[in-house]
Design an enzyme around this catalytic site. Structure first.
Site, PDB file in Angstrom:
ATOM      1  N   ALA A   1       0.875  -1.167   0.000  1.00 41.96           N
ATOM      2  CA  ALA A   1       0.000   0.000   0.000  1.00 41.96           C
ATOM      3  C   ALA A   1       0.915   1.220   0.000  1.00 41.96           C
ATOM      4  CB  ALA A   1      -0.885  -0.023   1.233  1.00 41.96           C
TER       5      ALA A   1
ATOM      6  N   GLY B   1       0.700  -4.942   1.011  1.00 44.94           N
ATOM      7  CA  GLY B   1      -0.518  -5.019   0.195  1.00 44.94           C
ATOM      8  C   GLY B   1      -0.307  -5.784  -1.102  1.00 44.94           C
TER       9      GLY B   1
ATOM     10  N   GLU C   1      -0.581  -9.328  -0.142  1.00 49.27           N
ATOM     11  CA  GLU C   1      -2.005  -9.547   0.167  1.00 49.27           C
ATOM     12  C   GLU C   1      -2.843  -9.610  -1.111  1.00 49.27           C
ATOM     13  OE1 GLU C   1      -1.787  -6.144   2.891  1.00 49.27           O
ATOM     14  OE2 GLU C   1      -2.762  -7.395   4.397  1.00 49.27           O
TER      15      GLU C   1
ATOM     16  N   GLU D   1       5.051  -4.939   7.161  1.00 45.37           N
ATOM     17  CA  GLU D   1       4.354  -3.870   7.887  1.00 45.37           C
ATOM     18  C   GLU D   1       4.914  -3.630   9.280  1.00 45.37           C
ATOM     19  OE1 GLU D   1       2.893  -6.214   6.064  1.00 45.37           O
ATOM     20  OE2 GLU D   1       1.251  -5.344   4.899  1.00 45.37           O
TER      21      GLU D   1
HETATM   22  N1  COA Z   1       4.585   3.111  -0.843  1.00 47.67           N
HETATM   23  C1  COA Z   1       4.963   4.257  -1.413  1.00 47.67           C
HETATM   24  N2  COA Z   1       6.045   4.390  -2.188  1.00 47.67           N
HETATM   25  C2  COA Z   1       6.797   3.300  -2.378  1.00 47.67           C
HETATM   26  C3  COA Z   1       6.474   2.051  -1.801  1.00 47.67           C
HETATM   27  C4  COA Z   1       5.308   1.984  -1.016  1.00 47.67           C
HETATM   28  N3  COA Z   1       4.904   0.834  -0.453  1.00 47.67           N
HETATM   29  N4  COA Z   1       7.419   1.148  -2.165  1.00 47.67           N
HETATM   30  C5  COA Z   1       8.293   1.819  -2.948  1.00 47.67           C
HETATM   31  N5  COA Z   1       7.916   3.110  -3.075  1.00 47.67           N
HETATM   32  C6  COA Z   1       8.589   4.171  -3.839  1.00 47.67           C
HETATM   33  C7  COA Z   1       9.836   4.688  -3.138  1.00 47.67           C
HETATM   34  O1  COA Z   1       9.496   5.650  -2.145  1.00 47.67           O
HETATM   35  C8  COA Z   1      10.576   5.288  -4.308  1.00 47.67           C
HETATM   36  O2  COA Z   1       9.985   6.532  -4.642  1.00 47.67           O
HETATM   37  P1  COA Z   1      10.917   7.817  -4.957  1.00 47.67           P
HETATM   38  O3  COA Z   1      11.736   7.392  -6.154  1.00 47.67           O
HETATM   39  O4  COA Z   1       9.927   8.905  -5.274  1.00 47.67           O
HETATM   40  O5  COA Z   1      11.750   8.038  -3.749  1.00 47.67           O
HETATM   41  C9  COA Z   1      10.257   4.328  -5.443  1.00 47.67           C
HETATM   42  O6  COA Z   1       9.060   3.660  -5.068  1.00 47.67           O
HETATM   43  C10 COA Z   1      11.322   3.291  -5.687  1.00 47.67           C
HETATM   44  O7  COA Z   1      11.569   2.601  -4.453  1.00 47.67           O
HETATM   45  P2  COA Z   1      13.013   2.456  -3.778  1.00 47.67           P
HETATM   46  O8  COA Z   1      12.794   2.259  -2.318  1.00 47.67           O
HETATM   47  O9  COA Z   1      13.897   3.589  -4.204  1.00 47.67           O
HETATM   48  O10 COA Z   1      13.507   1.105  -4.470  1.00 47.67           O
HETATM   49  P3  COA Z   1      14.577   0.077  -3.881  1.00 47.67           P
HETATM   50  O11 COA Z   1      14.896  -0.856  -5.002  1.00 47.67           O
HETATM   51  O12 COA Z   1      15.706   0.793  -3.222  1.00 47.67           O
HETATM   52  O13 COA Z   1      13.802  -0.722  -2.723  1.00 47.67           O
HETATM   53  C11 COA Z   1      11.919  -1.904  -1.777  1.00 47.67           C
HETATM   54  C12 COA Z   1      12.711  -1.551  -3.048  1.00 47.67           C
HETATM   55  C13 COA Z   1      10.660  -2.648  -2.224  1.00 47.67           C
HETATM   56  C14 COA Z   1      12.773  -2.785  -0.889  1.00 47.67           C
HETATM   57  C15 COA Z   1      11.555  -0.616  -1.014  1.00 47.67           C
HETATM   58  O14 COA Z   1      10.955   0.294  -1.936  1.00 47.67           O
HETATM   59  C16 COA Z   1      10.583  -0.821   0.112  1.00 47.67           C
HETATM   60  O15 COA Z   1      10.971  -1.289   1.157  1.00 47.67           O
HETATM   61  N6  COA Z   1       9.287  -0.461  -0.099  1.00 47.67           N
HETATM   62  C17 COA Z   1       8.269  -0.529   0.922  1.00 47.67           C
HETATM   63  C18 COA Z   1       7.821  -1.952   1.153  1.00 47.67           C
HETATM   64  C19 COA Z   1       6.795  -1.993   2.255  1.00 47.67           C
HETATM   65  O16 COA Z   1       7.077  -1.711   3.414  1.00 47.67           O
HETATM   66  N7  COA Z   1       5.558  -2.345   1.889  1.00 47.67           N
HETATM   67  C20 COA Z   1       4.468  -2.442   2.810  1.00 47.67           C
HETATM   68  C21 COA Z   1       3.710  -1.170   2.842  1.00 47.67           C
HETATM   69  S1  COA Z   1       2.336  -1.240   3.946  1.00 47.67           S
END
Ligand code: COA
Length: 260
Positions: free
Chosen positions: A66, A111, A114, A134
């Site tokens: 999400a 999400g 999920e 989460e």
């Molecule tokens: N919500 C909002 N934005 C998200 C996102 C999320 N769940 N997951 C990734 N993004 C965004 C990042 O903020 C980034 O945006 P920006 O370029 O404007 O800064 C872009 O997507 C690329 O992500 P980035 O983190 O730079 O890629 P990465 O390869 O370094 O890391 C992940 C990939 C998936 C490990 C990392 O993005 C992450 O941990 N995301 C969140 C996962 C999470 O906690 N999901 C559960 C949410 S309830």
């Protein structure tokens, strides 16, 4: 309706639905949830579509969760509504009468995991990573993760993943039974489409009753569940496709199912 965060590629009898926010790793914001709901409601009513593939745009992510920028502002009341809205859309997918296949082409986190779990079948690319992180944000899964994960992989493994927030590889997800197949990334969409075509040739009402019996039966005691199975078996015996399938077998020919 024109969609900004979803791409729909209908090639009857199958349809590929792609979550399309690759710059945010296909994170589900409220607009995406609303559009996904609209797409799925439309496809549910479209008899020319018999199987659906759900995937994410770009090579990196199925859905990375999400949208955290929206979650950050929630209070208790808004958080409950946020969870309920996502749950409704995912439950609608799960209750669809036609099979939905998640083609997990990268990160399926929060999400995203999920959403994949609300689909009926899951195929992952070798580079995919799945998990419910989460806990690392100080929250819990709100789109069904605390309920579907233990149902799919058992209490011990689900509690481990939910409490640690660890990401697992596609191979590990396969070992746990979270996905049913792992293929190379470049073959993923083709494999998912082939499976969708394979399912599209089956008797649609029989597929519907399999999904109905399994999902209704899994949450009740065995006697009640067997009653549900018998009810569904009876219903399918009233279909033209049942006559076609059994006659085709007895006459040594290929059946042609019409969904009646
Ligand atoms: N919500 C909002 N934005 C998200 C996102 C999320 N769940 N997951 C990734 N993004 C965004 C990042 O903020 C980034 O945006 P920006 O370029 O404007 O800064 C872009 O997507 C690329 O992500 P980035 O983190 O730079 O890629 P990465 O390869 O370094 O890391 C992940 C990939 C998936 C490990 C990392 O993005 C992450 O941990 N995301 C969140 C996962 C999470 O906690 N999901 C559960 C949410 S309830």
């Amino acid at each position: 309706m024109e969609y900004q965060t979803i791409a729909v590629d209908k090639d009857a009898p199958i349809c590929v639905v792609t979550i399309n926010r690759p710059e945010k790793l296909n994170a589900l914001n409220q607009q995406t949830i609303t559009e996904l709901n609209d797409v799925m409601e439309t496809l549910a009513e479209d008899d020319s579509v018999r199987a659906i593939v759900l995937t994410g745009a770009g090579p990196k992510a199925f859905v990375a969760g999400a949208d955290i920028s929206e979650i950050a502002h929630l209070n208790g009341e808004a958080g409950k509504q946020f969870a309920e809205k996502g749950q409704q859309v995912f439950r609608f997918i799960e209750k669809m009468k036609k099979p939905v296949i998640a083609a997990i082409n990268g990160f399926a986190l929060g999400g995203g995991c999920e959403l994949a779990m609300s689909c009926h079948l899951r195929i992952a690319a070798t580079h995919a990573k799945l998990g419910q992180p989460e806990i690392n944000l100080g929250i819990i899964p709100g789109y069904g993760g605390t309920q579907r994960l233990p149902r799919l992989i058992g209490l011990s493994n689900a509690l481990y993943l939910l409490c640690t927030g660890e990401m697992i590889s596609a191979e590990k997800a396969m070992e746990l039974g979270l996905v049913s197949e792992v293929v190379e990334g470049e073959q993923l969409l083709e494999r998912a489409k082939n499976l969708a075509h394979q399912l599209a040739e089956k008797a649609p009402l029989a597929l519907h009753y399999i999904l109905d019996a399994v999902y209704r039966g899994i949450n009740v005691d065995l006697d009640t569940a067997l009653d549900i199975e018998a009810e569904c078996f009876g219903a399918v015996c009233d279909t033209e496709d049942m006559k076609e399938g059994t006659e085709a077998f007895l006459n040594k020919r290929k059946p042609v199912f019409k969904g009646r």
